[in-house]
Motif scaffolding. Structure first.
Motif, mmCIF file in Angstrom:
data_model
loop_
_atom_site.group_PDB
_atom_site.id
_atom_site.type_symbol
_atom_site.label_atom_id
_atom_site.label_comp_id
_atom_site.label_asym_id
_atom_site.label_seq_id
_atom_site.Cartn_x
_atom_site.Cartn_y
_atom_site.Cartn_z
ATOM 1 N N PHE A 1 0.896 -1.092 0.006
ATOM 2 C CA PHE A 1 -0.070 0.065 0.034
ATOM 3 C C PHE A 1 0.862 1.372 -0.063
ATOM 4 N N LEU B 1 0.190 3.735 -2.737
ATOM 5 C CA LEU B 1 -0.360 5.167 -2.616
ATOM 6 C C LEU B 1 0.607 6.005 -2.535
ATOM 7 N N LEU B 2 1.978 5.946 -1.934
ATOM 8 C CA LEU B 2 2.745 7.250 -1.594
ATOM 9 C C LEU B 2 3.717 7.374 -2.853
ATOM 10 N N ILE C 1 -9.651 2.956 -2.724
ATOM 11 C CA ILE C 1 -9.583 4.146 -2.085
ATOM 12 C C ILE C 1 -8.915 5.257 -2.756
ATOM 13 N N LEU D 1 -9.599 9.153 -2.015
ATOM 14 C CA LEU D 1 -8.640 10.162 -1.429
ATOM 15 C C LEU D 1 -8.483 11.380 -2.480
ATOM 16 N N ILE E 1 -5.021 13.276 -1.518
ATOM 17 C CA ILE E 1 -3.707 13.017 -2.338
ATOM 18 C C ILE E 1 -3.882 13.858 -3.429
#
Lengths: 188, 267
Positions: free
Chosen positions: A42, A46-47, A174, A178, A184
């Motif tokens: 994740f 995600l990052l 997700i 977000l 994000i």
């Protein structure tokens, strides 16, 4: 808003999440099955590559400094644990997952799965030889490479592939939320 | 759920070892590990054991507490000893069925077990006597010289502190979301691996969203308090070397020299 501070807090939160993942475990011998990989994947997706890797570094350093966030506690002597190679693998794995997923234009189920599986491959690429080396050169137990591959790869890869599928489905759900709430940046 | 996880293994106290500078403690622990790997015979281990137990005694950490830390590793230690006794070639000692134990194997097994034991006991003394926060401080200061090659020393330490702060919060939150979803009929505890893993999705989506939200809130809170990184930051607790730190360095180096000298002995 200053992106540097936001990045720092995000990385720290993901390091904390990985620690939470280590508490959810299903014991099998030699290499326990946990959700650490789950959060590592994740973090990568995600990052992104750099921050995802940083979050895993923070997690490993917190564990090495004695907070029991690994599956069997923590502390500097954890370096000599046979399963420490997987922790190094998480750092590299998060980077690879982030790097591969950044290359795709849009993140759909298939693309997410491809990037996670390539990260998973890297994790095992580091974890299995480490397991083999610790047993043979540090603990002085002569184990064959086949033994390391059996216990370090074959017994747990099934669970990890299942996790990869779950990560990709969850990530695909997700990310839109977000983006909508502006939590994000939109990946260009 | 585990409540005092942020404390880790820290055992609060006022001993000399507790008050040593965290930077020095980290470096000395590394030297201690190096010294341990230099040992080749029993004389070395006797000296080493005496030193280690003296340190535990001075640190006022109960011995029972120290040995509790060995628990998760009992399996691997016994396993290693067992393999070493039976798998090393040499003069026969006794045999169980097809397994043949040798003198050399027994010797090897004892040395190996001692090494594993002292590695854990010695290094855990660092984490027993240093709180995670001061360890983080020490790591930041030790990494500072590497800033030039791009190691973000201050940022790393800050992120570690934030992570430490949020681990219990997130554990609690996981628990809360789990209960909330169970109240809505979610099932986390039955079915095979696939079904259980699938059941985690309704737990994870809210957990991640809330983690992102917390990160956002925290960033705003830090910024409104004018946080701008490690440059020119002043500290309330300054790390300063005292006489006790120099004495500790001297003791460990002395130990290493003695261990080096007894290396040549046969036993």
């Amino acid at each position: 808003m200053n992106h540097k501070i936001k990045d720092m807090t995000l990385v720290a939160l993901f390091a904390a999440l990985t620690a939470v993942g280590a508490f959810i475990k299903i014991p099998i011998p030699f290499v326990p099955f946990t959700l650490q990989f789950f959060f590592c994947a994740f973090a990568g997706i995600l990052l992104g590559a750099r921050l995802g890797m940083l979050s895993q570094i923070v997690y490993v350093v917190v564990g090495l400094s004695g907070v029991p966030v690994f599956t069997q506690g923590g502390g500097p002597s954890y370096i000599f644990q046979p399963s420490f190679g997987y922790l190094i693998g998480f750092i590299a794995g998060a980077y690879v997952i982030g790097k591969v997923s950044e290359r795709f234009k849009a993140l759909n189920l298939k693309n997410a799965l491809i990037s996670i599986l390539s990260g998973l491959f890297v994790i095992y690429l580091l974890g299995v030889p480490y397991l083999y080396m610790i047993y043979n050169f540090y603990l002085n137990d002569t184990k064959s490479l086949w033994w390391a591959v059996y216990w370090g790869f074959l017994t747990c890869v099934g669970g990890d592939i299942v996790l990869s599928v779950i990560v990709s489905t969850t990530a695909c759900r997700i990310i839109p939320i977000l983006r909508k709430t502006g939590l994000i940046k939109t990946v260009s | 759920m585990i409540k005092d996880i942020t404390l880790g293994q820290y055992f609060p106290g006022e001993s000399v070892i507790h008050r040593l500078d965290p930077r020095i403690k980290i470096i000395l622990t590394l030297l201690y590990i190096t010294a341990l790997f230099m040992i080749k015979n029993f004389t070395g281990y006797i000296i080493f054991a005496a030193f280690t137990f003296e340190m535990i005694y001075i640190s006022t950490v109960p011995v029972k507490y120290v040995f509790k830390g060995l628990k998760p590793l009992v399996f691997i230690i016994i396993f290693t000893a067992f393999i070493n006794i039976f798998m090393t070639g040499g003069r026969p000692l006794f045999s169980i069925g097809p397994l043949l134990a040798t003198y050399e194997g027994l010797n090897m097994a004892i040395l190996m077990t001692l090494r594993l034991l002292f590695l854990i006991i010695g290094t855990s003394l660092l984490t027993f006597t240093t709180s995670p926060i001061s360890l983080t401080d020490g790591i930041e200061k030790l990494l500072n010289p590497f800033r030039r090659i791009g190691v973000p020393a201050h940022e790393l330490a800050m992120m570690m502190t934030i992570a430490l702060r949020f681990i219990p919060t997130l554990l609690e939150e996981t628990d809360k979301i789990m209960k909330a979803q169970m109240a809505r009929g979610a099932d986390f505890e039955s079915g095979n691996l696939l079904k259980r893993a699938k059941g985690l999705v309704p737990l994870l989506v809210p957990l991640f969203i809330s983690a992102f939200r917390r990160a956002d809130d925290l960033a705003i809170a830090m910024e409104s308090r004018c946080y701008r990184g490690g440059d020119q930051r002043t500290r309330m607790k300054q790390l300063k070397l005292h006489n006790r730190d120099y004495i500790a360095i001297g003791l460990v180096i002395g130990l290493m020299i003695i261990l080096f000298l007894v290396r040549g002995l046969k036993y």
